[in-house]
Design an enzyme around this catalytic site. Structure first.
Site, PDB file in Angstrom:
ATOM      1  CD  GLU A  17      -5.940  -5.602  -7.363  1.00 10.53           C
ATOM      2  OE1 GLU A  17      -5.327  -4.441  -7.399  1.00 10.53           O
ATOM      3  OE2 GLU A  17      -7.225  -5.840  -7.838  1.00 10.53           O
ATOM      4  CB  SER A 157      -3.019  -4.141  -9.134  1.00 15.49           C
ATOM      5  OG  SER A 157      -3.406  -3.452  -8.023  1.00 15.49           O
ATOM      6  CE1 TYR A 228       1.036  -1.975  -6.232  1.00 11.85           C
ATOM      7  CE2 TYR A 228       0.305  -3.550  -7.811  1.00 11.85           C
ATOM      8  CZ  TYR A 228      -0.084  -2.426  -7.122  1.00 11.85           C
ATOM      9  OH  TYR A 228      -1.164  -1.671  -7.208  1.00 11.85           O
ATOM     10  NE  ARG A 267      -1.845   5.304 -11.286  1.00 15.77           N
ATOM     11  CZ  ARG A 267      -1.864   4.010 -10.687  1.00 15.77           C
ATOM     12  NH1 ARG A 267      -1.648   3.781  -9.469  1.00 15.77           N
ATOM     13  NH2 ARG A 267      -1.934   3.014 -11.671  1.00 15.77           N
ATOM     14  CG  ASP A 269      -2.935   3.905 -14.948  1.00 14.12           C
ATOM     15  OD1 ASP A 269      -2.339   4.765 -14.426  1.00 14.12           O
ATOM     16  OD2 ASP A 269      -3.045   2.815 -14.615  1.00 14.12           O
ATOM     17  CD  GLU A 281      -6.489   0.122 -15.218  1.00 11.52           C
ATOM     18  OE1 GLU A 281      -6.933  -0.922 -15.750  1.00 11.52           O
ATOM     19  OE2 GLU A 281      -5.867   0.086 -14.200  1.00 11.52           O
ATOM     20  CG  ASN A 283      -5.774   2.615 -11.060  1.00 15.16           C
ATOM     21  OD1 ASN A 283      -6.134   1.358 -10.998  1.00 15.16           O
ATOM     22  ND2 ASN A 283      -5.240   3.247 -12.061  1.00 15.16           N
ATOM     23  N   GLY A 287      -2.725   2.183  -5.273  1.00 17.29           N
ATOM     24  CA  GLY A 287      -1.839   1.912  -4.307  1.00 17.29           C
ATOM     25  C   GLY A 287      -0.870   2.738  -3.675  1.00 17.29           C
TER      26      GLY A 287
END
Length: 320
Positions: A17, A157, A228, A267, A269, A281, A283, A287
């Site tokens: 990443e 990611s 992305y 964050r 999900d 998951e 984070n 990002g």
């Protein structure tokens, strides 16, 4: 006269990443308020050497950390994946008592390990998809219900994640996942609406942002490309949900954040399917590229990108 805080923005790193991390770091550097912060860019190369840009010289980890301790007030961690997000860097900075943004070593390690975090989520009453762990060289279970989500146990990611619909696709998906981690998670595929919800911190207290619904365009799910690449997905903030469901998503994101002991930001999900909210998951370093979801969430809730960075840095200083 307002005190200027010295911020060292770390980006890059040895993981797959690296490019996303560099983009995050550059966006952070551009947005930092120059009246409040004196910022510097520190790049960690895939080789493991550190560079204090625009200088050309490269440093070993030990030498770089000594310089960070001498020259900075706060390290802004903009790394993703292994080393930067899995607790390794956090443990290094904690030992040297260097303030840094985001979660500490333990929460970072737990969040990166999908098995460990899932166990904690279940313990606090959150719902997760059923799954099987496939260890290195272990045979694939005979009874697999397709489609199945295949993902590395440790990763971020959506790198190495795919959906297998046939035995042949499953073998390919496992090989892909094992590029990131020897352990592979075979997870129940849950069809539903993809949601994400950010959490920030103010005066030591976490609060949830308005959730976003994700509708991938370039893939069957919210994979690396959808995350992305501009136009890779359609995002709706707020999601097309009732106020009751929006409150439930925010509450679940806060529960996940607190359960792992996250700090500063996160964050989470989700998949909403048939009246159930599944946690996929969490984070700990989301990002912050132009297409990133956390940036969208804070703008909807009335914060500029710079104001969000102020909160993240403020949380680091509050903790120290």
């Amino acid at each position: 006269m307002q005190k200027i805080t010295r911020i060292a923005v770390l980006s890059g790193g040895p993981s797959s990443e690296n490019e996303v991390s560099v983009s995050t770091g550059k966006m952070v550097l551009r947005a930092l308020d120059r009246k409040r912060y004196a910022s510097s860019e520190v790049r960690i190369h895939k080789s493991g050497l550190w560079q204090f840009l625009p200088e050309r010289k490269r440093f070993t980890i030990s030498a770089a950390v000594r310089r960070l301790k001498r020259d900075g007030d706060v390290v802004f961690i903009a790394l993703h994946g292994k080393f930067g997000e899995d607790g390794t860097l956090q443990a290094l900075l904690q030992r040297q008592r260097i303030p840094f943004t985001g979660s500490g070593q333990r929460a970072s390690r737990l969040a990166m390990d999908k098995i460990a975090s899932d166990r904690i989520f279940q313990r606090v009453g959150l719902t997760i998809p059923s799954s099987t762990v496939l260890k290195s060289n272990q045979e694939i279970p005979k009874h697999i219900t397709f489609p199945v989500v295949v993902k590395p146990v440790r990763g971020g990611s959506s790198v190495g994640i795919s959906i297998a619909r046939t035995p042949t696709q499953l073998l390919s998906a496992i090989r892909l996942a094992r590029r990131e981690d020897a352990r592979v998670l075979l997870q129940q595929y849950v069809a539903g609406r993809e949601l994400t919800c950010g959490v920030l911190e103010k005066h030591g207290q976490p609060f949830a942002l308005t959730p976003t619904e994700i509708i991938p365009k370039a893939a069957a799910f919210f994979d690396y490309r959808a995350k992305y690449h501009v136009g890779g997905s359609r995002e709706l903030t707020p999601p097309r949900l009732s106020p009751t469901w929006i409150r439930r998503v925010k509450k679940a994101a806060l529960t996940a954040h607190r359960a792992l002991g996250c700090r500063g930001l996160s964050r989470t999900d989700f998949i909403l399917s048939k009246g159930k909210l599944y946690v996929l998951e969490i984070n700990t370093i989301p990002g912050m590229t132009p297409t990133s979801l956390l940036s969208r969430d804070v703008q909807h809730d009335g914060y500029s990108f710079g104001a969000m960075l102020d909160l993240i840095i403020g949380a680091a200083l509050h903790r120290s």
